[in-house]
Design an enzyme around this catalytic site. Structure first.
Site, PDB file in Angstrom:
ATOM      1  N   THR A   1       0.839  -1.201   0.000  1.00 46.06           N
ATOM      2  CA  THR A   1       0.000   0.000   0.000  1.00 46.06           C
ATOM      3  C   THR A   1       0.871   1.247   0.000  1.00 46.06           C
ATOM      4  OG1 THR A   1      -1.869  -1.083   1.089  1.00 46.06           O
ATOM      5  CG2 THR A   1      -1.720   1.311   1.311  1.00 46.06           C
TER       6      THR A   1
ATOM      7  N   GLY B   1       5.068  -8.511   1.798  1.00 48.80           N
ATOM      8  CA  GLY B   1       5.623  -9.655   2.502  1.00 48.80           C
ATOM      9  C   GLY B   1       4.600 -10.681   2.920  1.00 48.80           C
ATOM     10  N   HIS B   2       3.448 -10.240   3.427  1.00 50.09           N
ATOM     11  CA  HIS B   2       2.497 -11.210   3.974  1.00 50.09           C
ATOM     12  C   HIS B   2       1.753 -11.990   2.890  1.00 50.09           C
ATOM     13  CE1 HIS B   2      -1.556  -9.197   3.539  1.00 50.09           C
ATOM     14  NE2 HIS B   2      -0.782  -8.174   3.289  1.00 50.09           N
TER      15      HIS B   2
ATOM     16  N   CYS C   1      -9.499  -6.498   1.821  1.00 48.69           N
ATOM     17  CA  CYS C   1      -8.669  -5.394   2.297  1.00 48.69           C
ATOM     18  C   CYS C   1      -9.488  -4.162   2.657  1.00 48.69           C
ATOM     19  CB  CYS C   1      -7.631  -5.020   1.241  1.00 48.69           C
ATOM     20  SG  CYS C   1      -6.550  -6.390   0.781  1.00 48.69           S
TER      21      CYS C   1
END
Length: 380
Positions: free
Chosen positions: A74, A198-199, A322
């Site tokens: 983001t 990363g996640h 999200c």
């Protein structure tokens, strides 16, 4: 109902990989220095950060010096789209909100790239606007995600970047969903910038990266320190970065075995089609990620399906996950022209590194129970 859980929502977040967990725990227990410090502890922390930078760079075939760590994709998208100083922004109709929102707030002229029913961007719209000469677009960026988070449809990013270069436009791609699921070659794609999370790879939340092509001009997003070659101030998140690097390395190995996920996804869709012949598989006529299936049964609300699957021990999403848990009409499916009924019915099933045949079996059993119960009520 006492059942073990089956997690099929990897596009929302991928469970922490063992390699990332090990790396994160080691960093928590052993890292005491600031990576910017010159003493032994600082140098050790710096070495860990730079090793992770090399691992992330290898995942997308970029140079380590092109990888800038951020708090997530983001931030990376907001950096390029919202703070790039653009006069005009071309962006896909199906982009993630982390691209749509900064584009809308940028003050730039925003030009939507339409999509067809297959979910693939219609690049002729860009060519028509650029070649028409009806207006001076000024400094322009084209933002086109590499693969859609809801449908898994893969976009023609390399073709777009080639056209952009020929016409002195910049190109950004949100590669969050594609990374670790299909091979990515940053150099061959030809884009100027690329965002990662990363996640989504099996690392920790709160860490990501913006890959900036060597020589690309992009103003610093955060100032106040010399970190990340003065491009992004703030002491590095050593634990998150370490886990990100380990997850990237493991995910890169998974790409070679993408056929396993594709086989599982195809078996799941075949089973759903046999149970509910009216099911629509969104984007199935286009090239898709091997792990993603967007399924809609007309007349069956996505919210209802997600809740009932959850009660049955199955975790999936309705569209993107999200937006603070909101379940609404998917702007992605509406942009594809599929209509409100399909958009309201679509659930996203996304597989990952730890998905097994048993997970697919569990999903199909639950799907059969849910749709059979619906059919019984309809008859009654």
């Amino acid at each position: 109902m006492n059942r073990s859980r089956t997690y099929l929502d990897h596009n929302a977040t991928t469970p922490l990989r063992p390699e990332a967990r090990t790396a994160a725990l080691a960093a928590i227990g052993e890292m005491t220095g600031n990576p910017s410090s010159v003493h032994a502890e600082g140098r050790r922390a710096r070495a860990v950060v730079e090793t992770a930078r090399e691992q992330v760079a290898r995942l997308v075939n970029a140079k380590p010096l092109e990888v800038v760590f951020t708090s997530g994709a983001t931030e990376a998208n907001a950096w390029v789209i919202g703070a790039g100083g653009w006069s005009a922004i071309f962006r896909g109709a199906f982009e993630h909100d982390s691209v749509l929102a900064p584009a809308a707030a940028s003050g730039a002229q925003v030009i939507e790239i339409p999509t067809g029913a297959d979910g693939v961007a219609r690049l002729e719209a860009i060519a028509h606007r650029v070649s028409s000469g009806t207006d001076d677009l000024g400094r322009t960026v084209v933002a086109l995600q590499l693969a859609n988070n809801e449908t898994g449809v893969i976009q023609p990013v390399a073709q777009t970047a080639a056209f952009a270069r020929e016409n002195q436009l910049s190109t950004h791609t949100d590669a969050v969903q594609a990374a670790g699921r299909v091979a990515i070659d940053f150099n061959a794609l030809g884009v100027d910038t690329l965002s990662l999370s990363g996640h989504k790879l099996g690392g920790l939340s709160g860490i990501g990266a913006l890959v900036i092509r060597d020589g690309t001009r992009l103003a610093s997003f955060l100032t106040g320190g010399g970190q990340e070659r003065r491009r992004r101030a703030g002491t590095e998140n050593v634990v998150g970065i370490t886990a990100f690097g380990a997850a990237a390395e493991a995910a890169g190995q998974d790409v070679a075995n993408a056929g396993r996920l594709s086989r599982l996804r195809d078996r799941l869709e075949l089973g759903v089609g046999e149970i509910t012949p009216t099911a629509v598989f969104v984007g199935a006529t286009a090239e898709r990620l091997p792990n993603t299936s967007s399924i809609a049964v007309p007349g069956l609300a996505a919210e209802t399906v997600v809740i009932r699957l959850d009660l049955a021990g199955i975790a999936v999403s309705a569209g993107a996950a999200c937006s603070s848990g909101k379940v609404g009409v998917s702007h992605v499916l509406l942009a594809m022209g599929l209509g409100t009924e399909i958009a309201r019915a679509a659930v996203r099933v996304s597989l990952g590194w730890n998905t097994s045949d048993a997970d697919v079996d569990a999903f199909l059993r639950a799907w059969n129970e849910i749709t059979a119960a619906r059919a019984s009520r309809a008859v009654a």
